[in-house]
Each structure stands twice: as structure tokens, then as C-alpha cells.
Design an enzyme around this catalytic site. Structure first.
Site, PDB file in Angstrom:
ATOM      1  N   GLY A   1       0.837  -1.210   0.000  1.00 45.26           N
ATOM      2  CA  GLY A   1       0.000   0.000   0.000  1.00 45.26           C
ATOM      3  C   GLY A   1       0.863   1.248   0.000  1.00 45.26           C
ATOM      4  O   GLY A   1       0.531   2.257   0.617  1.00 45.26           O
TER       5      GLY A   1
ATOM      6  N   ALA B   1       1.514   3.712  -1.849  1.00 39.54           N
ATOM      7  CA  ALA B   1       1.074   5.050  -2.261  1.00 39.54           C
ATOM      8  C   ALA B   1      -0.042   5.594  -1.371  1.00 39.54           C
ATOM      9  O   ALA B   1      -0.569   6.674  -1.633  1.00 39.54           O
ATOM     10  CB  ALA B   1       0.596   5.005  -3.716  1.00 39.54           C
ATOM     11  N   GLY B   2      -0.379   4.851  -0.319  1.00 43.69           N
ATOM     12  CA  GLY B   2      -1.503   5.261   0.531  1.00 43.69           C
ATOM     13  C   GLY B   2      -1.113   6.288   1.579  1.00 43.69           C
ATOM     14  O   GLY B   2       0.049   6.673   1.714  1.00 43.69           O
TER      15      GLY B   2
ATOM     16  N   ARG C   1     -13.699  -0.026   2.338  1.00 42.17           N
ATOM     17  CA  ARG C   1     -15.129  -0.317   2.220  1.00 42.17           C
ATOM     18  C   ARG C   1     -15.763   0.696   1.267  1.00 42.17           C
ATOM     19  O   ARG C   1     -15.716   1.896   1.507  1.00 42.17           O
ATOM     20  CB  ARG C   1     -15.767  -0.200   3.607  1.00 42.17           C
ATOM     21  CG  ARG C   1     -17.156  -0.765   3.652  1.00 42.17           C
ATOM     22  CD  ARG C   1     -17.619  -0.788   5.105  1.00 42.17           C
ATOM     23  NE  ARG C   1     -18.858  -1.504   5.228  1.00 42.17           N
ATOM     24  CZ  ARG C   1     -19.231  -2.142   6.317  1.00 42.17           C
ATOM     25  NH1 ARG C   1     -18.453  -2.170   7.363  1.00 42.17           N
ATOM     26  NH2 ARG C   1     -20.380  -2.751   6.378  1.00 42.17           N
TER      27      ARG C   1
ATOM     28  N   GLY D   1      -3.689  -3.198   7.620  1.00 38.69           N
ATOM     29  CA  GLY D   1      -4.884  -3.056   6.777  1.00 38.69           C
ATOM     30  C   GLY D   1      -6.093  -3.736   7.395  1.00 38.69           C
ATOM     31  O   GLY D   1      -6.002  -4.866   7.888  1.00 38.69           O
ATOM     32  N   ASN D   2      -7.216  -3.061   7.369  1.00 40.98           N
ATOM     33  CA  ASN D   2      -8.434  -3.573   8.025  1.00 40.98           C
ATOM     34  C   ASN D   2      -9.261  -4.510   7.153  1.00 40.98           C
ATOM     35  O   ASN D   2      -9.246  -4.350   5.950  1.00 40.98           O
ATOM     36  CB  ASN D   2      -9.306  -2.375   8.436  1.00 40.98           C
ATOM     37  CG  ASN D   2      -8.825  -1.786   9.730  1.00 40.98           C
ATOM     38  OD1 ASN D   2      -8.413  -2.502  10.632  1.00 40.98           O
ATOM     39  ND2 ASN D   2      -8.863  -0.463   9.820  1.00 40.98           N
TER      40      ASN D   2
ATOM     41  N   HIS E   1      -9.357  -5.189  16.580  1.00 39.38           N
ATOM     42  CA  HIS E   1      -9.190  -3.765  16.270  1.00 39.38           C
ATOM     43  C   HIS E   1     -10.485  -3.297  15.606  1.00 39.38           C
ATOM     44  O   HIS E   1     -10.606  -3.263  14.379  1.00 39.38           O
ATOM     45  CB  HIS E   1      -7.991  -3.551  15.337  1.00 39.38           C
ATOM     46  CG  HIS E   1      -7.971  -2.156  14.764  1.00 39.38           C
ATOM     47  ND1 HIS E   1      -7.737  -1.049  15.532  1.00 39.38           N
ATOM     48  CD2 HIS E   1      -8.202  -1.692  13.514  1.00 39.38           C
ATOM     49  CE1 HIS E   1      -7.809   0.033  14.775  1.00 39.38           C
ATOM     50  NE2 HIS E   1      -8.104  -0.328  13.544  1.00 39.38           N
TER      51      HIS E   1
ATOM     52  N   GLN F   1      -1.111 -12.775  -0.296  1.00 37.01           N
ATOM     53  CA  GLN F   1       0.106 -12.235   0.335  1.00 37.01           C
ATOM     54  C   GLN F   1       0.696 -13.232   1.343  1.00 37.01           C
ATOM     55  O   GLN F   1       1.913 -13.308   1.498  1.00 37.01           O
ATOM     56  CB  GLN F   1      -0.202 -10.881   0.976  1.00 37.01           C
ATOM     57  CG  GLN F   1      -0.542  -9.853  -0.110  1.00 37.01           C
ATOM     58  CD  GLN F   1      -0.713  -8.438   0.403  1.00 37.01           C
ATOM     59  OE1 GLN F   1      -0.747  -8.196   1.594  1.00 37.01           O
ATOM     60  NE2 GLN F   1      -0.826  -7.497  -0.521  1.00 37.01           N
TER      61      GLN F   1
ATOM     62  N   ASP G   1      -4.710   1.731  19.224  1.00 37.86           N
ATOM     63  CA  ASP G   1      -5.779   1.753  20.229  1.00 37.86           C
ATOM     64  C   ASP G   1      -5.181   1.906  21.629  1.00 37.86           C
ATOM     65  O   ASP G   1      -5.696   2.636  22.467  1.00 37.86           O
ATOM     66  CB  ASP G   1      -6.600   0.463  20.144  1.00 37.86           C
ATOM     67  CG  ASP G   1      -7.103   0.222  18.730  1.00 37.86           C
ATOM     68  OD1 ASP G   1      -7.893   1.030  18.251  1.00 37.86           O
ATOM     69  OD2 ASP G   1      -6.658  -0.754  18.099  1.00 37.86           O
TER      70      ASP G   1
HETATM   71  P1  NAX Z   1      -5.241   4.314   1.583  1.00 36.36           P
HETATM   72  O1  NAX Z   1      -6.508   3.946   0.887  1.00 36.36           O
HETATM   73  O2  NAX Z   1      -4.778   5.726   1.593  1.00 36.36           O
HETATM   74  O3  NAX Z   1      -4.041   3.450   0.971  1.00 36.36           O
HETATM   75  C1  NAX Z   1      -4.122   2.088   0.740  1.00 36.36           C
HETATM   76  C2  NAX Z   1      -3.185   1.773  -0.403  1.00 36.36           C
HETATM   77  O4  NAX Z   1      -3.124   0.360  -0.511  1.00 36.36           O
HETATM   78  C3  NAX Z   1      -3.659   2.311  -1.750  1.00 36.36           C
HETATM   79  O5  NAX Z   1      -2.601   3.049  -2.350  1.00 36.36           O
HETATM   80  C4  NAX Z   1      -4.013   1.065  -2.545  1.00 36.36           C
HETATM   81  O6  NAX Z   1      -3.748   1.194  -3.942  1.00 36.36           O
HETATM   82  C5  NAX Z   1      -3.092   0.040  -1.874  1.00 36.36           C
HETATM   83  N1  NAX Z   1      -3.510  -1.344  -2.025  1.00 36.36           N
HETATM   84  C6  NAX Z   1      -4.761  -1.856  -2.040  1.00 36.36           C
HETATM   85  N2  NAX Z   1      -4.725  -3.173  -2.241  1.00 36.36           N
HETATM   86  C7  NAX Z   1      -3.437  -3.520  -2.353  1.00 36.36           C
HETATM   87  C8  NAX Z   1      -2.768  -4.737  -2.592  1.00 36.36           C
HETATM   88  N3  NAX Z   1      -3.450  -5.881  -2.779  1.00 36.36           N
HETATM   89  N4  NAX Z   1      -1.422  -4.740  -2.647  1.00 36.36           N
HETATM   90  C9  NAX Z   1      -0.735  -3.586  -2.483  1.00 36.36           C
HETATM   91  N5  NAX Z   1      -1.302  -2.395  -2.279  1.00 36.36           N
HETATM   92  C10 NAX Z   1      -2.643  -2.362  -2.208  1.00 36.36           C
HETATM   93  O7  NAX Z   1      -5.382   3.726   3.053  1.00 36.36           O
HETATM   94  P2  NAX Z   1      -4.567   4.112   4.377  1.00 36.36           P
HETATM   95  O8  NAX Z   1      -5.195   5.288   5.001  1.00 36.36           O
HETATM   96  O9  NAX Z   1      -3.120   4.142   4.079  1.00 36.36           O
HETATM   97  O10 NAX Z   1      -4.936   2.852   5.306  1.00 36.36           O
HETATM   98  C11 NAX Z   1      -4.498   1.544   4.981  1.00 36.36           C
HETATM   99  C12 NAX Z   1      -5.244   0.516   5.808  1.00 36.36           C
HETATM  100  O11 NAX Z   1      -4.975   0.707   7.191  1.00 36.36           O
HETATM  101  C13 NAX Z   1      -6.768   0.592   5.685  1.00 36.36           C
HETATM  102  O12 NAX Z   1      -7.277  -0.732   5.584  1.00 36.36           O
HETATM  103  C14 NAX Z   1      -7.196   1.209   6.992  1.00 36.36           C
HETATM  104  O13 NAX Z   1      -8.517   0.867   7.338  1.00 36.36           O
HETATM  105  C15 NAX Z   1      -6.181   0.595   7.927  1.00 36.36           C
HETATM  106  N6  NAX Z   1      -6.001   1.212   9.240  1.00 36.36           N
HETATM  107  C16 NAX Z   1      -5.682   0.404  10.285  1.00 36.36           C
HETATM  108  C17 NAX Z   1      -5.436   0.900  11.547  1.00 36.36           C
HETATM  109  C18 NAX Z   1      -5.079  -0.006  12.675  1.00 36.36           C
HETATM  110  O14 NAX Z   1      -4.945   0.489  13.803  1.00 36.36           O
HETATM  111  N7  NAX Z   1      -4.915  -1.324  12.485  1.00 36.36           N
HETATM  112  C19 NAX Z   1      -5.573   2.360  11.835  1.00 36.36           C
HETATM  113  C20 NAX Z   1      -5.482   3.214  10.609  1.00 36.36           C
HETATM  114  C21 NAX Z   1      -6.181   2.655   9.391  1.00 36.36           C
HETATM  115  O15 NAX Z   1      -7.561   2.888   9.516  1.00 36.36           O
END
Ligand code: NAX
Length: 325
Positions: free
Chosen positions: A7, A9-10, A90, A128-129, A185, A110, A157
Site C-alpha cells: 500500500g 502510495a496510501g 469499504r 490493513g483492516n 481492532h 500475500q 488503540d
Molecule cells: P489508503 O486507501 O490511503 O491506501 C491504501 C493503499 O493500498 C492504496 O494506495 C491502494 O492502492 C493500496 N492497495 C490496495 N490493495 C493492495 C494490494 N493488494 N497490494 C498492495 N497495495 C494495495 O489507506 P490508508 O489510510 O493508508 O490505510 C491503509 C489501511 O490501514 C486501511 O485498511 C485502513 O482501514 C487501515 N487502518 C488500520 C489501523 C489499525 O490500527 N490497524 C488504523 C489506521 C487505518 O484505519
């Protein structure tokens, strides 16, 4: 150290990658190679290339190069440390079950890729959630790797709960110890302060119980939603910070007997169903985590722990057909 991150670029990685590259994970004497993964879509790859250009422009002394990938097997090759951050968000109108399934497909691929190419000692953190169940899927699909290599993030958390208590008691966050996040989480997680301390006092003696039960627990459970409401985007810099905390403590060891919350594969500790990825209080030593044992669990805590366990069982049932036998 070879650090693989998905991820790239996220949002979270716009903070996380720069913190890893600048030495905030392994210290100023360890050089890191960043191996980055994005989905094979032109816009995502282009955005990842832009992030890489910015990494170059920082001229970090601790960054020993990077590589960009769309194939997880290549990205994870010989990785010592992996952050699985990328996940499917989502979409509007999407059922929770559909989200679980869409992510199950990503995390099973993965998991397979990690087993095929990563270092046998690789440490994996799923951000990732839905993080706990994504972690379960990756772990089960990487049968050749030790289940203890897989963890899910609940440190954000825990950090949130620490700050709530610090503000409530007029103390600094550094004076709050051994707050626990049990379970998932998600909004069912249980922030537990029964074993925590505030400076030299027991938290139970200085924290108002009605505030704890009626306000604090809900605030921590719903903090992610409050950030989205206020910022328009989900937590990113704080999530990156917690991811660094989690991985640094796992590699270097927890200091001074401090407990840290980590989603780990349960072996039935505290009567939780074996095999679930459940958040427990842990200490870390020499690269291994250990669940803190022997804690007394009061009836209120037991009920909360069971509630979040039930949600994890439900999540696991929803994706059961995608788990290898
Ligand atoms: P973004 O949507 O900004 O970035 C996610 C990135 O992942 C995108 O660039 C997308 O192209 C890429 N991606 C999607 N599928 C992929 C794959 N199969 N292989 C490689 N890259 C892939 O999300 P972001 O704000 O960075 O959050 C990432 C994840 O963290 C989300 O699922 C979010 O819900 C989760 N979180 C988890 C937290 C925790 O405490 N466990 C807290 C923060 C966040 O909510």
C-alpha cells in the site's frame, strides 16, 4: 534490514515510509532497503513512483535504496520485516461480509507470497483492516512459517487509551503503564485499565470508574470514526507511529517490563478460542513476543473480552471457505 511495505502510495505510508527510512525503526546505525508494493493499476504505480522520488529527495543516511513492485512474491523476497498496510477500503453500499471477502483474497495471496519468498524469521505486522482477520488469513496461508511471525496492530488503540487516561488524570502519557487492548481492532475492542498504573498509583485508584466505563471505553473504540469525521480521512500519521512502536518493540524488546498490546495467534490464553488473532498484553524479548500470564479477570472484563472474541469468531466464519484446511 530489508523492509517490505504494501500500500506504498496510501495515506499511512506517506508517513510510515519516511519514518522507517530515516532510522526511526532500527536506529541510526542500521541501513534499510525498502521494498514497496502497490496494485497493478497505472495510477497507483505512478503514485508509488512519486513517493519513491520523495524518498530519494530526503537523502536519508539510513536508506540503502528501494525497489518498487506489483508482485508480492518479488516484493517480499528475503524480507526481514513486513508491514501489510494496503487493503481494500469499504466502498459505499458494501456489506461487511463482502469487505471481509475482498480482503481475504488479497491477504491469502500475500500469505502465500510470504511463505514462498520471505526470510523464515520474517516479522509481519498487519495494519490493513479488518486487521485481525486479515492477519489470520495471511498466517493460515503461510503454513510453512511460524504462526508467531504474524501479528495485527492494536497499538494505536493502546496509545489512544494511554492519552485518554493521561488527560483524565493530568499526567503525562509516559507515566501511564500497562493499559491493555483485548480482542479485535474494531468498535468491540476492550481497553482494560484494571492492571494499569498512573505514575506510582494504581489506575483503579485515580481514574473515575463511571468515566472509564461510560466515556473512555467508547471514546477509544470510536476514535477512528471521530478522526474521519474531523479530518475527512482516516488516521494516518498516528497509525504510522503506532506501527513503528509495534515493530520496534518486537525487534528490540519491550523496556522495563512494559506491556504492549499486539494481535497474535491465540493458543487459548485467557479462555479465548485458539487460532483467532486476538489482541493480548505482551512483552517482547530477543525478537519474540510473550503473552502476559496470570492476570485476574473480573466479570466485567470477561464479558467485554467475550464480546470482542464473538465478533472475531463471526469474522472468521464469514471467510471460513477461504481458509486452507
Ligand atoms: P489508503 O486507501 O490511503 O491506501 C491504501 C493503499 O493500498 C492504496 O494506495 C491502494 O492502492 C493500496 N492497495 C490496495 N490493495 C493492495 C494490494 N493488494 N497490494 C498492495 N497495495 C494495495 O489507506 P490508508 O489510510 O493508508 O490505510 C491503509 C489501511 O490501514 C486501511 O485498511 C485502513 O482501514 C487501515 N487502518 C488500520 C489501523 C489499525 O490500527 N490497524 C488504523 C489506521 C487505518 O484505519
Amino acid at each position: 534490514m530489508k523492509v517490505a511495505v504494501t500500500g506504498a502510495a496510501g495515506q499511512i505510508n506517506y508517513s510510515l515510509l519516511f519514518r522507517i527510512a530515516s532510522g526511526q525503526l532500527f536506529g541510526p546505525d542500521v541501513k534499510v532497503h525498502l521494498s514497496l508494493l502497490e496494485i497493478n493499476i497505472e495510477a497507483a504505480v505512478k503514485a508509488m513512483e512519486g513517493v519513491a522520488m520523495e524518498l530519494e529527495d530526503c537523502a536519508f543516511a539510513t536508506l540503502d535504496g528501494y525497489s518498487l513492485h506489483t508482485d508480492p512474491v518479488k516484493c517480499f523476497a528475503d524480507a526481514d520485516c513486513v508491514f501489510l498496510v494496503g487493503a481494500k477500503p469499504r466502498a459505499k453500499g458494501m456489506e461487511r461480509k463482502d469487505l471481509l471477502k475482498a480482503n481475504a483474497a488479497i491477504f491469502s495471496a500475500q500469505g502465500n507470497a510470504l511463505a514462498e519468498s520471505a526470510s523464515p524469521d520474517v516479522k509481519v505486522l498487519v495494519v490493513g483492516n479488518p486487521a485481525n482477520t486479515n492477519c489470520l488469513i495471511a498466517q493460515r496461508n503461510a503454513a510453512s512459517l511460524n504462526p508467531a511471525n504474524f501479528t495485527a496492530m492494536t497499538r494505536l488503540d493502546q496509545n489512544r487509551a494511554i492519552t485518554q487516561i493521561a488527560q483524565h488524570t493530568n499526567k503525562h502519557a509516559s507515566e501511564i503503564r500497562n493499559v491493555i487492548i483485548w480482542g479485535n481492532h474494531s468498535a468491540t475492542q476492550f481497553p482494560d485499565i484494571a492492571h494499569a498504573s498512573v505514575a506510582d498509583a494504581l489506575a483503579a485508584d485515580v481514574v473515575d470508574d463511571a468515566w472509564y466505563r461510560n466515556e473512555m471505553i467508547g471514546k477509544v473504540q470510536k476514535r477512528g470514526a471521530a478522526i474521519i469525521e474531523s479530518r475527512g480521512f482516516s488516521s494516518a500519521a498516528s497509525a504510522a507511529s503506532a506501527a513503528i512502536d509495534h515493530m520496534r518493540d518486537w525487534f528490540n524488546g519491550t523496556i522495563d517490563g512494559q506491556w504492549v498490546s499486539m494481535g497474535v495467534v491465540s493458543s487459548g490464553e485467557y479462555e479465548i478460542t485458539s487460532g483467532l488473532v486476538y489482541s493480548y498484553p505482551c512483552t517482547c524479548n530477543k525478537g519474540e513476543w510473550n503473552i502476559v500470564s496470570g492476570l485476574d479477570i473480573a466479570p466485567f472484563a470477561r464479558e467485554m473480552m467475550k464480546n470482542t472474541e464473538d465478533e472475531l469468531i463471526e469474522e472468521r466464519n464469514d471467510i471460513a471457505t477461504l481458509l486452507p484446511i
